[in-house]
Design a protein around this motif. Structure first.
Motif, PDB file in Angstrom:
ATOM      1  N   ARG A 155       0.849  -1.211   0.000  1.00  0.00           N
ATOM      2  CA  ARG A 155       0.000   0.000   0.000  1.00  0.00           C
ATOM      3  C   ARG A 155       0.883   1.259   0.000  1.00  0.00           C
ATOM      4  O   ARG A 155       0.587   2.243  -0.681  1.00  0.00           O
ATOM      5  CB  ARG A 155      -0.906   0.000   1.220  1.00  0.00           C
ATOM      6  CG  ARG A 155      -1.939  -1.114   1.241  1.00  0.00           C
ATOM      7  CD  ARG A 155      -3.133  -0.788   0.373  1.00  0.00           C
ATOM      8  NE  ARG A 155      -4.180  -1.806   0.516  1.00  0.00           N
ATOM      9  CZ  ARG A 155      -5.409  -1.678   0.041  1.00  0.00           C
ATOM     10  NH1 ARG A 155      -5.748  -0.577  -0.620  1.00  0.00           N
ATOM     11  NH2 ARG A 155      -6.292  -2.637   0.199  1.00  0.00           N
ATOM     12  N   GLY A 156       1.969   1.217   0.762  1.00  0.00           N
ATOM     13  CA  GLY A 156       2.881   2.364   0.782  1.00  0.00           C
ATOM     14  C   GLY A 156       3.541   2.584  -0.564  1.00  0.00           C
ATOM     15  O   GLY A 156       3.681   3.720  -1.026  1.00  0.00           O
ATOM     16  N   TYR A 157       3.947   1.489  -1.218  1.00  0.00           N
ATOM     17  CA  TYR A 157       4.541   1.609  -2.552  1.00  0.00           C
ATOM     18  C   TYR A 157       3.535   2.229  -3.528  1.00  0.00           C
ATOM     19  O   TYR A 157       3.901   3.068  -4.379  1.00  0.00           O
ATOM     20  CB  TYR A 157       4.963   0.237  -3.067  1.00  0.00           C
ATOM     21  CG  TYR A 157       6.144  -0.375  -2.358  1.00  0.00           C
ATOM     22  CD1 TYR A 157       7.087   0.408  -1.707  1.00  0.00           C
ATOM     23  CD2 TYR A 157       6.320  -1.766  -2.338  1.00  0.00           C
ATOM     24  CE1 TYR A 157       8.166  -0.163  -1.053  1.00  0.00           C
ATOM     25  CE2 TYR A 157       7.407  -2.347  -1.687  1.00  0.00           C
ATOM     26  CZ  TYR A 157       8.321  -1.539  -1.047  1.00  0.00           C
ATOM     27  OH  TYR A 157       9.390  -2.108  -0.421  1.00  0.00           O
ATOM     28  N   LEU A 158       2.285   1.798  -3.439  1.00  0.00           N
ATOM     29  CA  LEU A 158       1.258   2.336  -4.342  1.00  0.00           C
ATOM     30  C   LEU A 158       1.105   3.837  -4.133  1.00  0.00           C
ATOM     31  O   LEU A 158       1.030   4.609  -5.104  1.00  0.00           O
ATOM     32  CB  LEU A 158      -0.065   1.610  -4.107  1.00  0.00           C
ATOM     33  CG  LEU A 158      -1.254   2.101  -4.941  1.00  0.00           C
ATOM     34  CD1 LEU A 158      -0.971   1.954  -6.431  1.00  0.00           C
ATOM     35  CD2 LEU A 158      -2.520   1.347  -4.555  1.00  0.00           C
ATOM     36  N   MET A 159       1.071   4.269  -2.889  1.00  0.00           N
ATOM     37  CA  MET A 159       0.938   5.699  -2.610  1.00  0.00           C
ATOM     38  C   MET A 159       2.129   6.480  -3.166  1.00  0.00           C
ATOM     39  O   MET A 159       1.966   7.539  -3.781  1.00  0.00           O
ATOM     40  CB  MET A 159       0.805   5.917  -1.103  1.00  0.00           C
ATOM     41  CG  MET A 159      -0.499   5.382  -0.505  1.00  0.00           C
ATOM     42  SD  MET A 159      -0.425   5.219   1.308  1.00  0.00           S
ATOM     43  CE  MET A 159      -0.109   6.910   1.790  1.00  0.00           C
TER      44      MET A 159
ATOM     45  N   ARG B  10       1.862   5.948   7.778  1.00  0.00           N
ATOM     46  CA  ARG B  10       1.441   7.309   8.131  1.00  0.00           C
ATOM     47  C   ARG B  10       2.505   8.329   7.715  1.00  0.00           C
ATOM     48  O   ARG B  10       2.184   9.449   7.324  1.00  0.00           O
ATOM     49  CB  ARG B  10       1.161   7.404   9.634  1.00  0.00           C
ATOM     50  CG  ARG B  10      -0.041   6.590  10.084  1.00  0.00           C
ATOM     51  CD  ARG B  10      -0.563   7.050  11.442  1.00  0.00           C
ATOM     52  NE  ARG B  10       0.439   6.966  12.479  1.00  0.00           N
ATOM     53  CZ  ARG B  10       0.666   5.891  13.238  1.00  0.00           C
ATOM     54  NH1 ARG B  10      -0.063   4.792  13.042  1.00  0.00           N
ATOM     55  NH2 ARG B  10       1.585   5.895  14.167  1.00  0.00           N
ATOM     56  N   ALA B  11       3.782   7.923   7.799  1.00  0.00           N
ATOM     57  CA  ALA B  11       4.859   8.839   7.391  1.00  0.00           C
ATOM     58  C   ALA B  11       4.793   9.121   5.896  1.00  0.00           C
ATOM     59  O   ALA B  11       5.005  10.263   5.454  1.00  0.00           O
ATOM     60  CB  ALA B  11       6.217   8.235   7.759  1.00  0.00           C
TER      61      ALA B  11
ATOM     62  N   LEU C 152       2.011  11.560   5.320  1.00  0.00           N
ATOM     63  CA  LEU C 152       2.400  12.927   5.671  1.00  0.00           C
ATOM     64  C   LEU C 152       3.309  13.520   4.597  1.00  0.00           C
ATOM     65  O   LEU C 152       3.185  14.701   4.240  1.00  0.00           O
ATOM     66  CB  LEU C 152       3.114  12.920   7.026  1.00  0.00           C
ATOM     67  CG  LEU C 152       3.566  14.285   7.562  1.00  0.00           C
ATOM     68  CD1 LEU C 152       2.370  15.208   7.752  1.00  0.00           C
ATOM     69  CD2 LEU C 152       4.318  14.101   8.882  1.00  0.00           C
ATOM     70  N   GLN C 153       4.189  12.707   4.077  1.00  0.00           N
ATOM     71  CA  GLN C 153       5.095  13.170   3.016  1.00  0.00           C
ATOM     72  C   GLN C 153       4.300  13.641   1.803  1.00  0.00           C
ATOM     73  O   GLN C 153       4.595  14.681   1.199  1.00  0.00           O
ATOM     74  CB  GLN C 153       6.040  12.029   2.637  1.00  0.00           C
ATOM     75  CG  GLN C 153       7.086  12.401   1.595  1.00  0.00           C
ATOM     76  CD  GLN C 153       7.918  11.199   1.189  1.00  0.00           C
ATOM     77  OE1 GLN C 153       7.394  10.216   0.671  1.00  0.00           O
ATOM     78  NE2 GLN C 153       9.210  11.262   1.422  1.00  0.00           N
ATOM     79  N   ILE C 154       3.278  12.890   1.436  1.00  0.00           N
ATOM     80  CA  ILE C 154       2.459  13.253   0.277  1.00  0.00           C
ATOM     81  C   ILE C 154       1.666  14.518   0.567  1.00  0.00           C
ATOM     82  O   ILE C 154       1.524  15.405  -0.295  1.00  0.00           O
ATOM     83  CB  ILE C 154       1.537  12.078  -0.105  1.00  0.00           C
ATOM     84  CG1 ILE C 154       2.387  10.888  -0.572  1.00  0.00           C
ATOM     85  CG2 ILE C 154       0.553  12.487  -1.195  1.00  0.00           C
ATOM     86  CD1 ILE C 154       1.601   9.611  -0.734  1.00  0.00           C
ATOM     87  N   LEU C 155       1.138  14.634   1.769  1.00  0.00           N
ATOM     88  CA  LEU C 155       0.394  15.840   2.137  1.00  0.00           C
ATOM     89  C   LEU C 155       1.260  17.093   2.017  1.00  0.00           C
ATOM     90  O   LEU C 155       0.789  18.165   1.646  1.00  0.00           O
ATOM     91  CB  LEU C 155      -0.119  15.719   3.577  1.00  0.00           C
ATOM     92  CG  LEU C 155      -1.359  14.834   3.793  1.00  0.00           C
ATOM     93  CD1 LEU C 155      -1.620  14.665   5.282  1.00  0.00           C
ATOM     94  CD2 LEU C 155      -2.578  15.431   3.100  1.00  0.00           C
ATOM     95  N   ARG C 156       2.555  16.936   2.289  1.00  0.00           N
ATOM     96  CA  ARG C 156       3.479  18.076   2.211  1.00  0.00           C
ATOM     97  C   ARG C 156       3.989  18.320   0.798  1.00  0.00           C
ATOM     98  O   ARG C 156       4.789  19.224   0.571  1.00  0.00           O
ATOM     99  CB  ARG C 156       4.674  17.831   3.141  1.00  0.00           C
ATOM    100  CG  ARG C 156       4.302  17.888   4.614  1.00  0.00           C
ATOM    101  CD  ARG C 156       5.492  17.486   5.479  1.00  0.00           C
ATOM    102  NE  ARG C 156       5.176  17.667   6.899  1.00  0.00           N
ATOM    103  CZ  ARG C 156       5.977  17.247   7.884  1.00  0.00           C
ATOM    104  NH1 ARG C 156       7.116  16.649   7.602  1.00  0.00           N
ATOM    105  NH2 ARG C 156       5.623  17.441   9.134  1.00  0.00           N
TER     106      ARG C 156
END
Length: 875
Positions: free
Chosen positions: A187-191, A227-228, A231-235
Motif C-alpha cells: 500500500r505504501g509503494y502504491l501511494m 502514516r509517514a 504525511l510526506q504526500i500531504l506536504r
C-alpha cells in the motif's frame, strides 16, 4: 543442460526441450534440482515422492523412477548414485531457482547499499526467470510455498528500487495490492508511485482506503511507516535521493538558518577547500534537489545532463537542460565549481534566465560573479563546534576516546577546518591527543608565518596532508601517489593491476583517512589527491588498464550482462575520459584504440557530444588510414568525411559502432545501389548480434521497398530471436518497435510496444521510454481513449524531463487528436501550435513538423465539415 522449476518442471539440453515424463519423474527431477549438487537422502526422496503410502519395495520403486528420468535426460551421469542417496550433477546456475535466489540476493544487497539502478537490473533479471507458479505441475506444496515467498520478497524489493528511481509501475503495484489487500508495505509503494506520477489525490485516497480496510478487518490503524508516507504526500514531497552521508552532521546551525532565509535564486557557498561546503549544501537541500558533482569533469552542461539521467542529442546541452527544467520547481546543486568557474557561471545564468522556477545552490572557492548571486560564506567552525566534530569522529575509530584540553589545542591549531580536524581525529586510533598536538604544533608554526594571502588549501590543508604523508611507510606512499592518478575513484582490481599493491596496503590508507571506501570503490579527497599527485603519476599504466577494461566490456554490452557492464563503465566514466585525454596528448595510437573500444558505450550512453572535442584533437594527430577505429574517429570528429572510409572497410567487423555510424550517415539502405564489400562481409558474418542487426535492417527494406508485410515480419521476428538469445535489450527494443509498426492487429501492436517499454526500462533509457510511451498512446487511441490520454500526458512529462522537443510535439499532437474527437477544436489547435513553436532543426524535428502539419490540415478539414451544413442551410 538447464532445469526449470519456477513454473512447470522442465529440462532443456542443447538440442531443445526434453520430455521429462509423467508426474513422478518430474517430481523427482524437481526434488533433486532444489538441492542441486547435494546428495538427497533416499528416505527423503521416498517420502516426498510417494507420501504416506509408499510401495512395499520403495527402494526399487525409487530406482525405477531414477532410471526413467536418466533415460529421459539422455545422460545417465547427470544423476549420480551415492550410498546415502542421489545427486543431480549440475552447477547451481543451471537450475533457475538457484540462479533466481543468487540474483535476488545480490539485488537486495545492492538496494540496501544504496544502488537502486543495479538493484533493479538484478531483481528484474531474477524475476524474469519465473514462468508461472513454482512447481506448477507437481505435488510439492511446501517447496512451492517457500519459493513463492522468495518471489514475493524479490518483487517487493524490485518495486522499492523502482520507487527510488522514480519509475514504478502503478498498475503493477495495484494488481499486487488486489492480491494482498492487507499488505501495508505494498500500500505504501502504491501511494509513493501515484505521488511520483503527480496523482496526489489518488495517493491520498489510497491511504484512506487502507485505513478503512484495516479498521474493518483487523481493528487497527495504519503503521507508523504508512502514516509517514501519507504525511510526506500531504506536504507535496517526492522521493529523490541525494548522495548518502556516512557520518553525522556537526555544527553549522547559523549557516543552515541563513540558507533557509534566503530568497535569491542563486546562492553560492564560498570558502576554503575542506571547509565543508559540499556537506552543508547537502544538509540544507530537500530530497528533491538535483546534485551535480563537477570535481571530476570539465564539461558542466554534460555533467548536469548525466545527473538528470539524460543522453545528448543534436540539441545543444544547454537547450536540452532548458527543456528538462523550465517547468520544474527544483533546486540544482552545482558542487566544486572552482576549476570550471567560467563555464559554471555561464550555465547558471542561462538556466536561471530560461527556467523561472529553478533555483541554484553552488559551492566554490570563489563567487560565480553573475547578476543576482547571493554569497553565503562558509567560515571555519567555531571552537566548540570544532571540538564536537573531533570528538564525534575520534569515537568512530576509538570508542574509548575521552575529550581533554589537548583536543581543544588540536582544533585551534587546525583553524577549525573540518577536513583537517577529521584527519587528525582518525589518528586517535594509534596516537594520544598530546602526541597529535605536539606534531601539529611543530608543523604549523612555520606555515602560520607564511603568506596568509595564499590559497587556504596551501596554508592549512596542505600541512595536514603533508603530516599524514609523513606517517606513511614506503609502500603506502607509493600507493597513495599512484591512486592520485585516478580522477574518478578506483576499484580493487585497478589498485592491484595499475598500482601494483595489494589489499593490505590499500586498507592501511583507508584506516588513515587518506582514502574513502564506499560501494566497492576507493576515492581520495580532492585536496589529498592534489598533494599526492605531485610525487608520482602512472598515467601510461592507467590508460592501458582502461583500454583493457573497455575491450573486455565491449562485447558484454551486447549480451545478457549488458546492464551490469554498462553500470561498471559508467562508474569509470571519468577515468575512461582521462585515459583518452592523456593518450591523445602522449600516445595517439593508444588513444585511437581507446576510441574504438569505447565507441559503443559512448553511443548507448549518449556521450558523443562530450567526446567530440578530444576526438577532433586526436584526429589532427593521426594519419589517414583504412581502419575501423579511424572510421569511428571520423564519425565522432568529422562526420562529413566518415562515410567514404566506413564504406571502404571490409569484414569481419570488430567494432559494431561502425555499423551504426554507417547507418546514421548513409540513411536507410538502398537496395538498388551498387553492392559494397562491406555489405557482403556483414551479411556473411557469423556474429549473432550482427545477424540480429541485419535482420532488423532487412525487415525494414522488405517492407519499405517491396511492401511484403509477411516477409518483413518474419525477418523481424528472426532478428528478435537473435537479440533475445543474446539477452541484448537495445536490439530487442528496436525490433519490437518495428514489429509493432508492421502488425495489423492493434492489440498485438500494443502488447509489442509494452514489451519494448519493459526492455528499454531495464536499460534506464529515459529518451526511449518517453518515445515508446507516446507510441503506446498512439496505439491505444482507438482502443481506450482515456488511457491513451493518460499515456500522452505521461509521455509529455517524461519528454519534458528528458528535454525531447520532438517527442513533446508528438504527444501534443496525440492530445490534440483526442480534443478534436471531443469537439474541442480550439483546444486541439492550441496544442498543435504549441508543438510547432518548440520544434527546431534536425531530421527528427522535421518528421515531427510534418506530423503536426498533417494534423493541422486534418483539423482544418474538420472545421470545414462542421461549417458545411450552415452554408447549405443559408443557401
Amino acid at each position: 543442460m538447464h532445469v526449470g522449476i519456477l513454473g512447470p518442471v522442465e529440462a532443456h539440453s542443447a538440442d531443445g526441450k526434453i520430455a521429462v515424463g509423467g508426474p513422478r519423474p518430474r517430481t523427482l527431477l524437481a526434488l533433486l534440482a532444489m538441492r542441486v549438487g547435494e546428495i538427497v537422502p533416499l528416505d527423503r526422496l521416498v517420502d516426498e515422492l510417494y507420501g504416506a503410502e509408499p510401495p512395499s519395495d520403495a527402494a526399487n520403486a525409487l530406482q525405477g523412477q531414477v532410471s526413467r528420468l536418466r533415460r529421459a535426460l539422455g545422460d545417465a551421469s547427470l544423476i549420480e548414485f551415492h550410498p546415502a542417496g542421489y545427486k543431480l550433477a549440475l552447477v547451481a546456475d543451471q537450475v533457475d531457482a538457484h540462479r533466481f535466489a543468487a540474483l535476488a540476493a545480490e539485488g537486495q544487497q545492492a538496494l540496501e547499499q544504496g544502488d537502486p539502478q543495479v538493484a533493479e537490473s538484478l531483481l528484474s533479471e531474477a524475476l524474469q526467470l519465473w514462468r508461472g507458479p513454482a512447481l506448477a505441475d507437481v505435488d510439492a506444496a511446501d517447496h512451492a510455498t517457500r519459493l513463492e515467498q522468495q518471489r514475493s520478497t524479490a518483487t517487493s524489493a524490485l518495486i522499492a528500487a523502482r520507487i527510488r528511481l522514480g519509475k514504478a509501475d502503478v498498475q503493477e503495484i495495484s494488481d499486487l495490492v488486489q492480491q494482498h489487500p492487507l499488505d501495508e508495505r505494498l500500500r505504501g509503494y502504491l501511494m509513493q508511485a501515484l505521488n511520483q506520477q503527480g496523482r496526489q489525490a489518488e495517493a491520498l485516497q489510497a491511504f484512506e482506503d487502507v485505513r478503512a480496510l484495516l479498521a474493518d478487518e483487523l481493528g487497527t490503524d495504519p503503521s507508523p511507516e504508512l502514516r509517514a508516507i501519507h504525511l510526506q504526500i500531504l506536504r507535496g514531497q517526492t522521493h529523490r535521493e541525494l548522495p548518502a552521508q556516512l557520518t553525522s552532521f556537526v555544527g553549522r546551525q547559523e549557516e543552515l538558518q541563513r540558507l533557509a532565509s534566503l530568497t535569491s535564486r542563486l546562492v553560492t557557498l564560498t570558502g576554503p577547500g575542506g571547509a565543508g561546503k559540499t556537506r552543508l549544501a547537502l544538509q540544507s537541500a530537500d530530497a528533491g534537489a538535483i546534485f551535480v558533482d563537477l570535481a571530476p569533469v570539465k564539461d558542466v552542461a554534460a555533467a548536469t545532463l548525466q545527473a538528470l539521467g539524460l543522453k545528448e542529442t543534436v540539441l545543444a546541452p544547454e537547450d536540452r537542460l532548458t527543456l528538462a527544467l523550465r517547468e520544474r520547481d527544483s533546486v540544482l546543486i552545482l558542487d566544486n565549481c572552482e576549476h570550471v568557474i567560467v563555464e559554471a557561471a555561464r550555465l547558471a545564468q542561462h538556466l536561471l534566465s530560461t527556467c523561472p522556477s529553478l533555483r541554484i545552490l553552488a559551492t566554490s572557492r570563489e563567487p560565480l560573479g553573475i547578476t543576482g548571486e547571493t554569497l553565503c560564506p562558509v567560515p571555519p567552525l567555531k571552537p566548540e563546534q570544532s571540538v564536537a566534530l573531533f570528538a564525534d569522529r575520534a569515537r568512530l575509530v576509538n570508542p574509548a576516546f575521552v575529550q581533554d584540553q589537548h583536543t581543544v589545542d588540536i582544533c585551534r591549531e587546525l583553524d577549525g577546518l573540518p577536513l583537517a580536524i577529521e584527519l587528525a581525529a582518525a589518528r586517535t586510533r594509534t596516537l594520544t591527543t598530546e602526541e597529535i598536538a605536539n606534531r601539529l604544533g611543530d608543523r604549523f608554526r612555520l606555515l602560520i608565518k607564511g603568506n596568509r594571502a595564499a590559497a587556504p588549501r596551501h596554508q592549512t590543508l596542505r600541512a595536514v596532508v603533508e603530516w599524514s604523508w609523513d606517517l606513511l611507510d614506503a609502500d603506502e606512499r607509493d600507493l597513495a601517489a599512484s591512486l592520485a592518478t585516478f580522477s574518478g575513484g578506483v576499484t580493487l582490481e585497478a589498485v592491484e593491476q595499475v598500482c601494483r599493491h595489494d589489499i593490505e596496503v590499500l586498507e592501511a590508507l583507508v584506516d588513515k583517512s587518506l582514502v574513502e571506501a564506499a560501494d566497492g570503490r576507493y576515492r581520495m579527497l580532492v585536496t589529498i589527491r592534489e598533494f599526492c599527485a605531485q610525487h608520482k603519476r602512472v598515467d601510461a599504466e592507467h590508460a592501458r588498464y582502461f583500454l583493457s577494461l573497455a575491450r573486455r566490456a565491449d562485447p558484454e554490452l551486447r549480451q545478457r550482462d549488458q546492464v551490469r557492464w554498462f553500470t561498471r563503465l559508467t562508474a569509470e566514466h571519468a577515468n575512461l575520459m582521462q585515459a583518452v585525454e592523456w593518450a591523445t596528448e602522449h600516445d595517439p595510437t593508444l588513444a585511437l584504440e581507446l576510441v574504438g573500444a569505447l565507441s559503443w558505450y559512448w553511443y548507448v550512453k549518449g556521450s558523443r557530444t562530450e567526446v567530440q572535442g578530444v576526438a577532433r584533437k586526436l584526429l589532427a594527430q593521426i594519419p589517414e588510414q583504412s581502419t575501423e577505429e579511424y572510421g569511428i574517429l571520423l564519425a565522432l570528429a568529422a562526420p562529413e568525411r566518415a562515410q567514404n572510409v566506413l564504406e571502404g572497410l571490409s569484414g569481419p567487423i570488430r567494432l559494431p559502432f561502425v555499423l551504426i555510424a554507417w547507418a546514421m550517415l548513409s540513411g536507410p539502405p538502398d537496395p538498388y545501389a551498387p553492392r559494397t564489400q562491406l555489405q557482403d562481409d556483414i551479411e556473411a558474418s557469423d556474429d549473432p548480434w550482427i545477424k540480429g542487426l541485419m535482420g532488423f535492417s532487412n525487415a525494414h527494406v522488405v517492407w519499405a521497398v517491396q511492401g511484403d508485410r509477411a516477409a518483413a515480419i518474419e525477418k523481424a521476428r528472426e532478428a528478435l530471436r537473435q537479440f533475445q538469445d543474446l539477452g541484448e535489450r537495445w536490439g530487442a527494443a528496436q525490433v519490437l518497435d518495428v514489429l509493432a509498426n508492421l502488425t495489423e492487429d492493434p492489440r498485438e501492436a500494443l502488447a509489442l510496444t509494452e514489451e519494448a517499454l519493459r526492455v528499454v526500462g531495464e536499460l534506464g533509457a529515459k529518451e526511449e521510454l518517453a518515445e515508446l510511451r507516446g507510441r503506446r498512446a498512439d496505439r491505444l487511441l482507438d482502443i481506450d481513449q482515456d488511457e491513451a490520454e493518460r499515456d500522452y500526458h505521461l509521455a509529455l512529462e517524461m519528454a519534458t524531463q528528458a528535454g525531447l522537443a520532438a517527442t513533446r510535439a508528438y504527444a501534443n499532437a496525440g492530445l490534440a487528436k483526442i480534443a478534436q474527437r471531443r469537439g474541442d477544436l480550439a483546444g486541439a489547435e492550441q496544442l498543435l501550435r504549441e508543438a510547432q513553436r518548440e520544434l527546431g532543426f534536425g531530421w527528427m524535428h522535421s518528421a515531427a513538423k510534418q506530423h503536426v502539419e498533417e494534423s493541422l490540415e486534418e483539423l482544418a478539414h474538420a472545421r470545414e465539415a462542421l461549417s458545411e451544413p450552415t452554408r447549405t442551410q443559408g443557401a
